[in-house]
Design a protein around this motif. Sequence first.
Motif, short mmCIF file in Angstrom:
data_model
loop_
_atom_site.label_atom_id
_atom_site.label_comp_id
_atom_site.label_asym_id
_atom_site.label_seq_id
_atom_site.Cartn_x
_atom_site.Cartn_y
_atom_site.Cartn_z
N ARG A 43 -26.12 18.63 -27.55
CA ARG A 43 -26.48 18.14 -26.20
C ARG A 43 -27.98 18.27 -25.97
NH1 ARG A 43 -20.91 19.84 -23.15
NH2 ARG A 43 -19.72 18.37 -24.42
N VAL A 44 -28.73 18.05 -27.01
CA VAL A 44 -30.18 18.24 -26.95
C VAL A 44 -30.91 16.92 -27.13
CG1 VAL A 44 -30.06 20.64 -27.69
CG2 VAL A 44 -30.20 18.85 -29.42
N ASN A 45 -30.22 15.83 -26.83
CA ASN A 45 -30.85 14.52 -26.97
C ASN A 45 -31.05 13.87 -25.60
OD1 ASN A 45 -30.85 13.62 -30.10
ND2 ASN A 45 -29.17 15.02 -29.64
N PHE A 46 -32.14 13.12 -25.50
CA PHE A 46 -32.51 12.49 -24.24
C PHE A 46 -32.55 10.98 -24.43
CE2 PHE A 46 -34.93 16.60 -24.42
CZ PHE A 46 -34.02 17.31 -23.66
N VAL A 47 -32.07 10.28 -23.43
CA VAL A 47 -32.05 8.82 -23.56
C VAL A 47 -32.68 8.15 -22.35
CG1 VAL A 47 -29.98 8.74 -25.02
CG2 VAL A 47 -29.71 8.73 -22.53
N LYS A 48 -33.26 7.00 -22.59
CA LYS A 48 -33.63 6.14 -21.47
C LYS A 48 -32.76 4.90 -21.52
CE LYS A 48 -37.61 3.97 -23.64
NZ LYS A 48 -38.99 4.21 -23.99
N ILE A 49 -32.66 4.26 -20.35
CA ILE A 49 -31.72 3.15 -20.24
C ILE A 49 -32.53 1.87 -20.07
CG2 ILE A 49 -29.76 2.26 -18.92
CD1 ILE A 49 -29.50 5.12 -17.73
N ILE A 50 -32.19 0.86 -20.85
CA ILE A 50 -32.85 -0.44 -20.64
C ILE A 50 -31.78 -1.52 -20.47
CG2 ILE A 50 -34.97 0.17 -21.92
CD1 ILE A 50 -33.80 -1.51 -24.26
N LYS A 51 -32.21 -2.63 -19.91
CA LYS A 51 -31.27 -3.74 -19.72
C LYS A 51 -30.89 -4.29 -21.09
CE LYS A 51 -32.13 -4.66 -15.10
NZ LYS A 51 -31.09 -4.65 -14.11
N GLU A 52 -29.70 -4.82 -21.16
CA GLU A 52 -29.28 -5.43 -22.41
C GLU A 52 -30.16 -6.64 -22.69
OE1 GLU A 52 -25.54 -7.33 -22.28
OE2 GLU A 52 -25.35 -7.42 -24.44
N ALA A 53 -30.71 -6.70 -23.91
CA ALA A 53 -31.65 -7.79 -24.22
C ALA A 53 -30.92 -9.11 -24.34
CB ALA A 53 -32.39 -7.48 -25.51
#
Lengths: 184, 728
Positions: free
Chosen positions: B718-728
């Motif tokens: 649980r040590v990962n970070f994500v950002k969210i982008i719109k589906e291309a």
Amino acid sequence: MPRYAMVIDQRRCIGCMACVVACKRENNVPEEHYRTRVVEIVEGTFPKVRMELRPELCNHCKNAPCVYNCPTGASYKKEDGIVLVNKKRCVGCKACIAACPYDARFIDPRNGAAHKCTFCEHRIKEGKEPACVTTCLSRARIFGDLDDPQSIVSKICAEKHLRILIAEAGTKPSVYYLSLQPLT
Amino acid sequence: MSLSRRDFLKLATVAAGGTAISVPIFKSVMAMGKKPETVASNIPTFCEICFWNCGEIARVENGKVVKLEGNPTDPSSRGKLCARGNAGMGSLYDPDRLKHPMLNVGKRGEPKWKKVSWDEALGFIAEKMTKIKATYGPEAVALISHGTGGSFWKYLLKAYGSQNSTAPSFAQCRGPRDIGYTLTFGAGPGSPEQIDLANSKFIVLIGAHLGENAHNSQVQDFVEGIARGAKLVVVDPRFSTAAGKATWWLPIKPGTDIALLLAWINIIVQEKLYDKEYINKYAIGLKELKEEVKTYTPEWASKETEIPADIIVETVREMSRYKPSVVVHPGRHTAWYGDDTQRSRAMAILTALMGSWGREGGYYFPTKVAGIPEYPNLPSPPEPQRLKLSGDWPYAVEATTTSLRKTTITGKPYPVKGWIAYDCHILKTLPNQKETIEAIKNLDLMVVVDVLPYAHIDWADVILPECTYLERYDDLKVGKGKVLSVTIRQPVVQPMYESKPSWWMVRELGIKLGLEAYFPYKDIEEYLKARLDAKSIRFEELKEKGTITFPDTANPFITSGNEPEFDTDSGKIELYSKALKEQGFDPVPKYKRPEMPPEGYFRLLYGRSPLHTFSRTVNNQWLWELYKENELWINAKRAKALGFKNGEYVVLINQDGARSNRIKLKATERIREDCVYMVHGFGHNSKETKKAYKKGADDQSLITRYAIDPLMGGTGMRVNFVKIIKEA
Ligand code: SF4
Ligand code: SF4
């Protein structure tokens, strides 16, 4: 003559969906259709959130609009309270589907007839409980005979304040809910 | 699914479409009055859709499994099956199943499959294994397994001379808590966990989402406990289903659980809320514990956890009112942040202070009735020549998957050249998929034994198609709960295609390897009979009943005549651990703030759906239908601020640039603002599993980083970070 009913204790339901799958396998329900479901209702805003899990199925109404609205007599009510469809008489006109306030019916794409919960009538005949009741991990679904004062459903009905879905529709359901909050 | 009229209209349209293509065969058969005779039987066996292994009864009509129901006499199921167990025949009748043994005549990762006979497939493996043994020694072949059939493969490897049998269930799952509890009580919490939930008066769940992990009998007990009035604290950044039943939901800042636990412990020792008699009699180290935790005040913990200080105080005071009938659930998948054994230690210490180990409504002691002896007079395996691969971690009691992987890459301390992956999706279960692939590239032999062609088969040299649990015998399930139970798995239908059970594959391969002395029985029935005979159980009777239980005269709880034993160095419960101190670790857990997500990123959390077991069931028709793809849970306010709409598809990119498949966004009030959540096991990239293909996102593809637990080699994920982008 028995009078079948189901009490659903929402305080116990854990939303595991075992009932939904058991029903489908027991009754060979067509793909992507369901005779029973578990509705999840979330209220409030983080972090003050409340959630209700509500198993739903045909209410086997005493005052069943599907039966009254069926033009062919295919939809009928047995003396024991179970509402059924006679596939041979059903012409697939969907009058019953339109009349049911609980979304409990659908057309079986395999034969064009209306399809719905039978309270697992075939199992009751064998002395078993409906499949959803047997498998319910949390014993949230309780099935029995209201004419038998010793049955658990009779006792709960006598002791607890039970609710029904869409009471204003006047359908007199045979499915009762035990819940903490008023049904929304 | 809702009750609105709008939905009704939607449903009606679908149904109308369906009517047009309806096939009238059914009606015509009925009209002719012909109803074919049904030949039906009810055959008991046990489920393998998950490791709970519930005893069940299969209804077979005209050679087809039509229904599965719990076996009322089996303690794991008590006559009930979860949704997945109910859908077991979806695995049996999955049209995408592996049907024949196959050799990869292309490359690993870009396979070309050639259908071969069993003799050829096993001959190929035997030849490679013989070569590897001659060149590198037998330890160079290793197993990664999950599930009942794995025990046969483990046995084969032992006979061959390798102790390198690994399972992700240790380093990726429950290893940390087993070690943490063992360091404290001298025993782990067991599997099924030995918790008396039904009689508990106060239940604490820390990240454990009971109900969403449908561990059958445990869920039954949990609900029973709640229905009887147990108070419930749910510590979870997400409003889990269990949180919906909670007296207190503590939406903790992810990664700060130890801070909360230490503050609770501090309050307990300061206010003397612990079970004094119990602690005096059975525990050591209270004084040292008190000293070590004194700085962890509720106010301090509140800053770390973002739980109000008064709630921290209130919950622990309430908890102590109900001691010893308190269950602090040990959790199951506990490999979170790399300090997980210490977190489990803190939970074990809290359990000890409440006096609940060995007490009604707390933890119970498993039955002392002797289990089933092994098959008589098996030759003992060769003496191990080299150490098993447990890395540099003093408490890695098993060879670990991640040590195995590292060793396979580095060749240190010795080369590893063969892997057998049994019923285990190695790419979905181990963090950092690149490392797994790098290791596989170093192998001389890669064998996959499985039922379905999920993506990891692409990396195999040989595929051995196993038949499903409904088509085979396996070893006995011996359950040690409050009573001893013995449950049989037996074929309820014959194996489809050319699939075979593991016991058969292992025996044939063993003979090809010149290990026939290790297989003195001709088949599994003979093997099972001999094991059962030793316990005076009749094979035929067990086949008929499915489960036999042995009543226990021993008391599961502490009484004056039933004093507990603690298998620790001191023979007592160790609140303070000298053993840990001597190894250079903290004798009492300490809190260290984990790295927090950078601006614009969320911590990635993952968990379970009651409709799926990891990545294994996504292709199951009856489960897929109800939950086809996972969703990305995000706090509704944050979603709005970022301009995302509920239900739209997005893509995740992690801190290392790893990109996910597209995933549907679920904007909800049920989660904190600093993390996102998805159900584990989706995002299958193999076209061979048609229903699962490209449905949802793979959490593991975003878990490129992992934090190793220095005590036992667990991999905190649980040590990962994500950002969210719109589906291309
Ligand atoms: S099986 Fe029982 S607990 Fe599970 S969803 Fe259905 S009603 Fe709820
Ligand atoms: S918990 Fe469900 S999937 Fe697991 S063994 Fe039991 S019935 Fe099968």
